[in-house]
Each structure stands twice: as C-alpha cells, then as structure tokens.
Design an enzyme around this catalytic site. Structure first.
Site, mmCIF file in Angstrom:
data_model
loop_
_atom_site.group_PDB
_atom_site.id
_atom_site.type_symbol
_atom_site.label_atom_id
_atom_site.label_comp_id
_atom_site.label_asym_id
_atom_site.label_seq_id
_atom_site.Cartn_x
_atom_site.Cartn_y
_atom_site.Cartn_z
ATOM 1 N N ASN A 16 -10.485 6.616 -10.642
ATOM 2 C CA ASN A 16 -9.654 6.711 -9.562
ATOM 3 C C ASN A 16 -9.994 8.030 -8.923
ATOM 4 O O ASN A 16 -9.625 9.147 -9.592
ATOM 5 C CB ASN A 16 -8.164 6.700 -9.809
ATOM 6 C CG ASN A 16 -7.302 6.944 -8.690
ATOM 7 O OD1 ASN A 16 -7.509 7.187 -7.821
ATOM 8 N ND2 ASN A 16 -5.885 6.653 -8.896
ATOM 9 N N ARG A 97 -10.734 2.420 -7.820
ATOM 10 C CA ARG A 97 -9.584 2.163 -6.847
ATOM 11 C C ARG A 97 -9.880 2.596 -5.525
ATOM 12 O O ARG A 97 -10.311 3.873 -5.253
ATOM 13 C CB ARG A 97 -8.569 3.112 -7.397
ATOM 14 C CG ARG A 97 -7.159 2.966 -6.378
ATOM 15 C CD ARG A 97 -6.309 4.219 -6.593
ATOM 16 N NE ARG A 97 -5.120 4.103 -5.646
ATOM 17 C CZ ARG A 97 -4.415 5.017 -5.026
ATOM 18 N NH1 ARG A 97 -4.849 6.373 -5.453
ATOM 19 N NH2 ARG A 97 -3.618 4.768 -4.341
ATOM 20 N N HIS A 185 -0.031 0.757 -2.097
ATOM 21 C CA HIS A 185 0.520 0.570 -3.639
ATOM 22 C C HIS A 185 0.222 -1.132 -3.902
ATOM 23 O O HIS A 185 1.008 -1.584 -4.579
ATOM 24 C CB HIS A 185 1.756 0.733 -3.745
ATOM 25 C CG HIS A 185 2.414 2.042 -3.549
ATOM 26 N ND1 HIS A 185 3.605 2.514 -2.952
ATOM 27 C CD2 HIS A 185 1.702 3.251 -4.129
ATOM 28 C CE1 HIS A 185 3.729 3.702 -3.145
ATOM 29 N NE2 HIS A 185 2.591 4.228 -3.709
ATOM 30 N N ARG A 246 7.555 12.636 2.294
ATOM 31 C CA ARG A 246 7.445 11.509 3.485
ATOM 32 C C ARG A 246 8.838 11.207 3.870
ATOM 33 O O ARG A 246 9.664 10.632 3.321
ATOM 34 C CB ARG A 246 6.439 10.705 3.332
ATOM 35 C CG ARG A 246 5.064 10.843 2.848
ATOM 36 C CD ARG A 246 4.264 9.888 2.983
ATOM 37 N NE ARG A 246 2.992 10.037 2.221
ATOM 38 C CZ ARG A 246 2.709 9.274 1.118
ATOM 39 N NH1 ARG A 246 3.044 8.252 0.834
ATOM 40 N NH2 ARG A 246 1.180 9.425 0.401
ATOM 41 N N GLU A 389 -1.347 0.394 -12.666
ATOM 42 C CA GLU A 389 -2.345 0.259 -11.703
ATOM 43 C C GLU A 389 -3.922 0.060 -12.319
ATOM 44 O O GLU A 389 -4.570 -0.792 -11.990
ATOM 45 C CB GLU A 389 -2.213 1.135 -10.710
ATOM 46 C CG GLU A 389 -1.076 0.704 -9.881
ATOM 47 C CD GLU A 389 -0.708 2.056 -8.838
ATOM 48 O OE1 GLU A 389 -0.031 2.964 -9.717
ATOM 49 O OE2 GLU A 389 -0.793 2.032 -7.687
#
Ligand code: ADP
Length: 413
Positions: A16, A97, A185, A246, A389
């Site tokens: 990643n 990823r 996601h 956010r 993940e």
C-alpha cells in the site's frame, strides 16, 4: 513461517504505497496467517523510518529512504533476513492497493496497458494514484517475473446501479469530465459484508447488509446479496458521512459562496473541506477517543461534534434501509466502528421500529473478533466486524493469479 508454507508458494505480498509511505504485509493464503508486516514512513525526507515485525521479532531502521525504490529494497532486505524476501520461493504474487480504478469492477493483472490506464485516472485521484503507480513500478523493477495485481478501492462500488451512481448534473458536462459517484473503501466494504454473511452462517448472495466503515475517513454502503447498490462517498472521498477532518455532505452552493464572499481560491476551499472540517472543524479534535473523553467532561463543542457525526450516520442507516428494502444486518467496522460503543449505541438508538436494536451489555463488552451486538432474536442483526483490507487484497490477488480461493477468514497471526 514453516518450510511447508514456503514450498507451497502460497504467500502474497500486499503493498500500500502512499505519497511518503509504504505499508506492506505478507499473507499466507494456506493458513490465513501473516508472517511479516511493516511500514516505511517519511520516504524522501532526511530521516525515514522502517518498522518491521516478523518471525524473529521487531526490526527498526532509521535512515534516509530517498524514494519508494529505496524503501522497497530495504523492505526486501529485512524480509530476506527472515527468509521471506522478494526472491523467496513461497512468494506467489504481489498485490497493490490502487485507490482509483475508474469503472473497473474487478482487480487486474499489472501490465503496461494497465499502468497507462491507472495513469489516465490520476486527475480523479491526484494524491493517491501517482503514489500507487510508483509502488507498482518499483516492485516490477525488482521482480519483473512475478505476477502483480492492482486491487482498486473503487471496484466494489462500480456495480452500483446508474440511479445511485449518477449525479443529477448536465449529462454532457458530467460525461466530459467523468463526474459520477465512484465510492471508496471498496475493499473494506467487500470484505466486511462477506465476513458479516459468514458470521450469520449464510451465503453472501442471501444477505442484505448496511456497512458502516468509520475510520478517519468514513463511508457507508448498502450491499444487496454481495453487490454494492449504494455508497456514501462519491466523485471523491469527501461526500457522505462526517469524518475526522472532512465535512461530508454539504450544500454545493457553499463553495461558490465562499469563493465570492470569503475570497477563497479553489485550493483553499479544498483544504477547508478536506482538512479543517468534519469533527476537527466542529470541535478541534478529529480522534473519537479524545472527543468521547471531552463529551464525558461535559464539553459543549465536543458534544455538538459527536451529535452532528451521529445524526449524519443515522440518516444514512435509514436511507440505506430504504434502498435495500429488507436489511439482514447493520455492521460497524474500522477504528471508530470497531472501538466506540458510544457511537454504535447512539447511531442506532430508537430504531426498534425498523427491527434494529443494540444490546447494551454486548455492545459494551470488550471484544476483538467479529461479533453480534444485537439482542438475541432481533429481526436485524447488528454486528462489529474488524476490517482487513490487506487480507482482502491478498485474497483477490491470489485468486486472480492462481484461480484458487485460499483461506479467506482471519487465521493465526
Ligand atoms: P484510517 O481511516 O486512517 O485507516 P482507522 O480505521 O484506524 O483509520 O481509524 C482511526 C480512528 O479510529 C481514530 O482517529 C480514532 O478516532 C478512532 N479510534 C481508534 N480507537 C478508538 C477507540 N478505542 N475509541 C474510539 N475511537 C477510536
């Protein structure tokens, strides 16, 4: 790590790559175990740091890693010292990823055409796709013969019906600029929705699940029979739930208003909405642990931030119940979802009419694995399922490269 596993060629290295970091995990598809993992941080800075854990214990290297190539070579060295390096006979493939895959619905083997395609998507993910590409190119240079796969964050959502994926924008403009809801996601939503079906003892195709991925970034998805039918992040990860920094959903007219009235430039508005909003914007903290402590102390701003966060979450749960029609489970995952009993309880409080309830004792109990927190006999199961993940990227990579499934559930670490 046993010799049998090495000989079996069942290892997948998951990479990643961020703009200044490289996270890695080695996953055994035969056992579900994870023989080694680590992170290289501050790549390109004067002093970088590699933190590794493997069969011989932790290793830390503090030195300058000028670029991702140097970082991956260093990772190769520490893995080599464990007999698990990039040349290890047990290594089957590398899984990367990649944040943006456009309209791709599946992972893909890396070749020149795929790299060009990921490059074309850079305008849609300007912070992430370039770093992901650097990781792939670096790994390819070090092991050109080894199959590599790109696993996209957007892929699980790319099957959303057009009605959910389209913004009600002028079609010509939307199409010209590839503006639609992509969602992010996805690897987590795919993994967690499948593990939830397993927890219920049913096939993924039989269950409808609302997944609430609540980390620093947060997103909800509605998954019908294993297929995503709606998700809260959109063209970018800014849309939807209130997040650490956010804003999530807001009236788009706020943007031109700020440009006209506050004299902000586009980059300033972008920075405001992505880095100075959400929980941090509301109360100065983006970490739910700290916010919960402040709420317990009666802090008014932290309490408002918590309430805004939870209100948005409830709205999405209700919306996705309507999107799905029949809901079998609501599942919480990621840092906040897995750890904050207070958020879980508040988000689903008073939803008994929908058949959704949280058992306070089960919700408050210490727990780590996948577990149910709804009262026995509830119409809708409420669950906590830790996301993973890397394991999902390893599984998809292994399946693509070998055509075999491997172990899908968490094994011994
Ligand atoms: P990321 O989105 O960066 O992958 P995570 O999924 O690890 O992040 O979530 C990180 C967030 O999880 C932290 O910012 C914090 O708000 C939250 N978190 C972690 N542990 C707890 C806890 N025990 N209680 C409440 N929130 C927690």
């Amino acid at each position: 790590m046993s010799g049998r596993e090495t000989a079996a060629r069942d290892l997948v290295l998951v990479l990643n790559s961020g703009s200044s970091s490289l996270k890695y995990q080695l996953v055994s598809m035969a056992t579900g175990g994870r023989p080694a993992a680590g992170i290289v941080g501050r790549i390109g800075e004067a002093e970088g740091r590699l933190a590794h854990s493997g069969p011989s214990g932790p290793v830390v290297r503090v030195e300058r890693f000028p670029d991702h190539g140097a970082a991956l070579r260093a990772v190769g060295e520490v893995l080599d010292a464990e007999g698990l390096g990039l040349g290890a006979p047990g290594l089957t493939a590398i899984g990367h990823r990649v944040v943006h895959g456009g309209d791709r619905t599946e992972p893909a083997l890396v070749d020149d055409a795929l790299l060009a395609e990921i490059e074309r998507l850079v305008p849609l993910a300007p912070l992430h796709n370039p770093a992901n590409l650097t990781g792939i190119r670096t790994a390819r240079a070090l092991r050109p013969d080894l199959p590599q796969a790109a696993v996209f964050d957007t892929a699980f959502h790319a099957t959303m019906p057009e009605a959910a994926a389209r913004y009600a924008l002028d079609t010509a403009t939307a199409d010209a600029y590839r503006i639609r809801r992509y969602g992010f996601h996805g690897t987590s939503h795919a993994y967690v929705s499948r593990e939830t079906a397993a927890l219920l003892g049913r096939a993924p195709a039989e269950v409808n699940v609302v997944v609430l991925h609540l980390g620093n970034g947060a997103s909800a998805s509605a998954v019908a029979g294993g297929r995503c039918v709606d998700t809260s992040m959109g063209f970018t990860p800014l849309e939807g739930l209130v997040m650490g920094t956010r804003s999530g959903d807001l009236d788009p007219a706020i943007v031109p208003y700020l440009i006209r009235e506050a004299g902000m430039g586009p980059d300033e508005v972008d920075e405001l909405l992505n880095r100075r909003s959400g929980l941090a914007g509301l109360c100065g903290d983006n970490d739910m642990r700290e916010i919960s402590r402040r709420v317990a102390d009666g802090d008014v701003r932290a309490t408002l931030a918590f309430d805004v966060y939870v209100h948005r979450l409830r709205k999405y749960v209700g919306a996705y119940c309507a999107v799905l029609g029949r809901v079998d489970a609501v599942v919480f995952t990621a840092g906040v979802g897995e750890n904050s009993a207070a958020v879980r309880a508040a988000a689903l409080h008073g939803l008994d009419g929908f058949g959704i309830a949280v058992d306070p004792a089960l919700n408050g109990a210490e727990g780590h694995g996948a577990r149910l927190i709804s009262p026995a006999g509830s119409r809708v199961a409420v669950a906590v399922v830790p996301t993973d993940e890397e394991r999902e990227i390893a599984r998809q990579t292994y399946q693509l490269v070998t055509g075999k499934g491997g172990t899908t559930s968490p094994g011994e670490e």
